[in-house]
Design an enzyme around this catalytic site. Sequence first.
Site, mmCIF file in Angstrom:
data_model
loop_
_atom_site.group_PDB
_atom_site.id
_atom_site.type_symbol
_atom_site.label_atom_id
_atom_site.label_comp_id
_atom_site.label_asym_id
_atom_site.label_seq_id
_atom_site.Cartn_x
_atom_site.Cartn_y
_atom_site.Cartn_z
ATOM 1 N N SER A 15 0.814 -1.221 0.000
ATOM 2 C CA SER A 15 0.000 0.000 0.000
ATOM 3 C C SER A 15 0.846 1.270 0.000
ATOM 4 C CB SER A 15 -0.930 0.006 1.220
ATOM 5 O OG SER A 15 -0.158 -0.018 2.404
ATOM 6 N N SER A 135 15.196 -6.633 4.523
ATOM 7 C CA SER A 135 15.862 -6.289 5.774
ATOM 8 C C SER A 135 16.133 -4.793 5.716
ATOM 9 C CB SER A 135 17.145 -7.116 5.928
ATOM 10 O OG SER A 135 17.842 -6.728 7.082
ATOM 11 N N TYR A 149 13.710 -1.995 16.469
ATOM 12 C CA TYR A 149 13.749 -2.127 14.993
ATOM 13 C C TYR A 149 15.018 -2.882 14.582
ATOM 14 C CZ TYR A 149 13.728 -0.856 10.030
ATOM 15 O OH TYR A 149 13.736 -0.901 8.656
ATOM 16 N N LYS A 153 15.456 -6.471 12.697
ATOM 17 C CA LYS A 153 16.116 -6.603 11.391
ATOM 18 C C LYS A 153 17.384 -7.471 11.493
ATOM 19 C CE LYS A 153 13.349 -4.170 8.659
ATOM 20 N NZ LYS A 153 12.443 -4.831 7.708
HETATM 21 N N1 NAP Z 1 12.214 3.571 3.924
HETATM 22 C C1 NAP Z 1 13.403 3.275 4.393
HETATM 23 O O1 NAP Z 1 14.257 4.174 4.585
HETATM 24 C C2 NAP Z 1 13.771 1.830 4.663
HETATM 25 C C3 NAP Z 1 15.131 1.523 4.831
HETATM 26 C C4 NAP Z 1 15.476 0.200 5.094
HETATM 27 C C5 NAP Z 1 14.502 -0.783 5.161
HETATM 28 N N2 NAP Z 1 13.181 -0.447 4.997
HETATM 29 C C6 NAP Z 1 12.197 -1.532 5.096
HETATM 30 O O2 NAP Z 1 11.456 -1.590 3.887
HETATM 31 C C7 NAP Z 1 10.184 -2.195 4.116
HETATM 32 C C8 NAP Z 1 9.106 -1.365 3.439
HETATM 33 O O3 NAP Z 1 9.052 -0.097 4.055
HETATM 34 P P1 NAP Z 1 8.763 1.259 3.271
HETATM 35 O O4 NAP Z 1 9.995 2.083 3.347
HETATM 36 O O5 NAP Z 1 8.148 0.997 1.967
HETATM 37 O O6 NAP Z 1 7.730 1.902 4.327
HETATM 38 P P2 NAP Z 1 6.187 2.340 4.194
HETATM 39 O O7 NAP Z 1 6.016 3.278 3.054
HETATM 40 O O8 NAP Z 1 5.813 2.806 5.555
HETATM 41 O O9 NAP Z 1 5.426 0.981 3.863
HETATM 42 C C9 NAP Z 1 5.272 -0.021 4.842
HETATM 43 C C10 NAP Z 1 4.287 -1.050 4.354
HETATM 44 O O10 NAP Z 1 4.162 -2.073 5.357
HETATM 45 C C11 NAP Z 1 2.785 -2.339 5.559
HETATM 46 N N3 NAP Z 1 2.502 -2.820 6.912
HETATM 47 C C12 NAP Z 1 2.855 -2.252 8.088
HETATM 48 N N4 NAP Z 1 2.348 -2.955 9.106
HETATM 49 C C13 NAP Z 1 1.656 -3.996 8.568
HETATM 50 C C14 NAP Z 1 0.873 -5.072 9.092
HETATM 51 N N5 NAP Z 1 0.704 -5.248 10.411
HETATM 52 N N6 NAP Z 1 0.300 -5.951 8.218
HETATM 53 C C15 NAP Z 1 0.452 -5.787 6.899
HETATM 54 N N7 NAP Z 1 1.168 -4.792 6.329
HETATM 55 C C16 NAP Z 1 1.749 -3.909 7.156
HETATM 56 C C17 NAP Z 1 2.083 -1.001 5.286
HETATM 57 O O11 NAP Z 1 0.732 -1.263 4.864
HETATM 58 P P3 NAP Z 1 -0.596 -0.986 5.716
HETATM 59 O O12 NAP Z 1 -0.269 0.083 6.728
HETATM 60 O O13 NAP Z 1 -1.592 -0.564 4.681
HETATM 61 O O14 NAP Z 1 -0.905 -2.314 6.310
HETATM 62 C C18 NAP Z 1 2.900 -0.463 4.120
HETATM 63 O O15 NAP Z 1 2.385 -0.941 2.898
HETATM 64 C C19 NAP Z 1 10.043 -2.301 5.634
HETATM 65 O O16 NAP Z 1 10.305 -3.625 6.029
HETATM 66 C C20 NAP Z 1 11.125 -1.355 6.163
HETATM 67 O O17 NAP Z 1 11.582 -1.718 7.431
HETATM 68 C C21 NAP Z 1 12.796 0.839 4.743
#
Ligand code: NAP
Length: 273
Positions: A15, A135, A149, A153
């Site tokens: 999403s 990760s 967090y 990870k």
């Molecule tokens: N952005 C960064 O800087 C970064 C860096 C390193 C790693 N990551 C990792 O990348 C991954 C994706 O994150 P993003 O950056 O795309 O963040 P984001 O834009 O906040 O997206 C997070 C997604 O996870 C879903 N989610 C959260 N809780 C959930 C639950 N209980 N059940 C089902 N879905 C859930 C949310 O959907 P709903 O709320 O609609 O359920 C949303 O689609 C994560 O694992 C994050 O830790 C991100």
Amino acid sequence: MNRNEQKVVLVTGASAGIGKATVELLLQEGYIVYGAARRIEQMKDIESKGARIIAMDVTDETSMSNGVYRIIREQGRIDVLFNNAGYGAYGAVEDVPLEEARRQFEVNLFGLSRLTQLVLPYMRRQKSGKIINTSSAGGKVYTLLGAWYHAAKHALEGFSDCLRVEVKPFGIDVIIIEPGATDSEWAEVVFEHVQTTSGSTAYSIMADAFIKALKKPGAVYPPTRIAHLVSKAIRSKKPKTRYVAGNARPVILVRRILSDRMFDRILYRAFNI
Ligand SMILES: NC(=O)c1ccc[n+]([C@@H]2O[C@H](COP(=O)([O-])OP(=O)(O)OC[C@H]3O[C@@H](n4cnc5c(N)ncnc54)[C@H](OP(=O)(O)O)[C@@H]3O)[C@@H](O)[C@H]2O)c1
């Protein structure tokens, strides 16, 4: 890709951010893509582009098993599970309620492991499949106020390595994606957690400095960069065990080279503490 060659992919966290960008790219590349998340209204755009939408909370057994059974009922197979849903329950260890800490592990580790359990019997039967886990550079390094967090990870890194050697004999690959700072909703969720958890406690100065430092404009990748890494991993006959985003490399390298105390000092300096 003709219909018989089309691979079936399930993307969690579809999403927003990385998940949504990956769904869009894989649709363009001709895959059959199922996008899962809790906020189905936030997936209308990818649905209109051809994604099949699943309402799924990765802390809820019924929604996860229904989602996987639906894919098998409709497609008869599942080729790729992209375990990407996640968030950052940031805040000082003293302040984060253990209930929230457990929830962090439920979403970022146990939900992902349960989905993995659900797809493995089908992948074993097919003698092929790819499980791709998001990760983070944070699976290799640490930062201020990020204990839960980073714990989740780091655990995911170890979990994925063990899983890889278990399922390789069945023709299944396990791949870790390590993004650095990526433009998504992730940071907003982190700010909210830091503010509400530690914004007015003994750690408030650290919390303010943390938010200020993270809000500084920096080398943030668009989520499409991570989507391309996932696509590369899916297409590869011999995928790497880890795909590290370009902007995650320097911090992982610095952590590897420096002593713990030196890395601590760099963190304090970076966060102006
Ligand atoms: N952005 C960064 O800087 C970064 C860096 C390193 C790693 N990551 C990792 O990348 C991954 C994706 O994150 P993003 O950056 O795309 O963040 P984001 O834009 O906040 O997206 C997070 C997604 O996870 C879903 N989610 C959260 N809780 C959930 C639950 N209980 N059940 C089902 N879905 C859930 C949310 O959907 P709903 O709320 O609609 O359920 C949303 O689609 C994560 O694992 C994050 O830790 C991100």
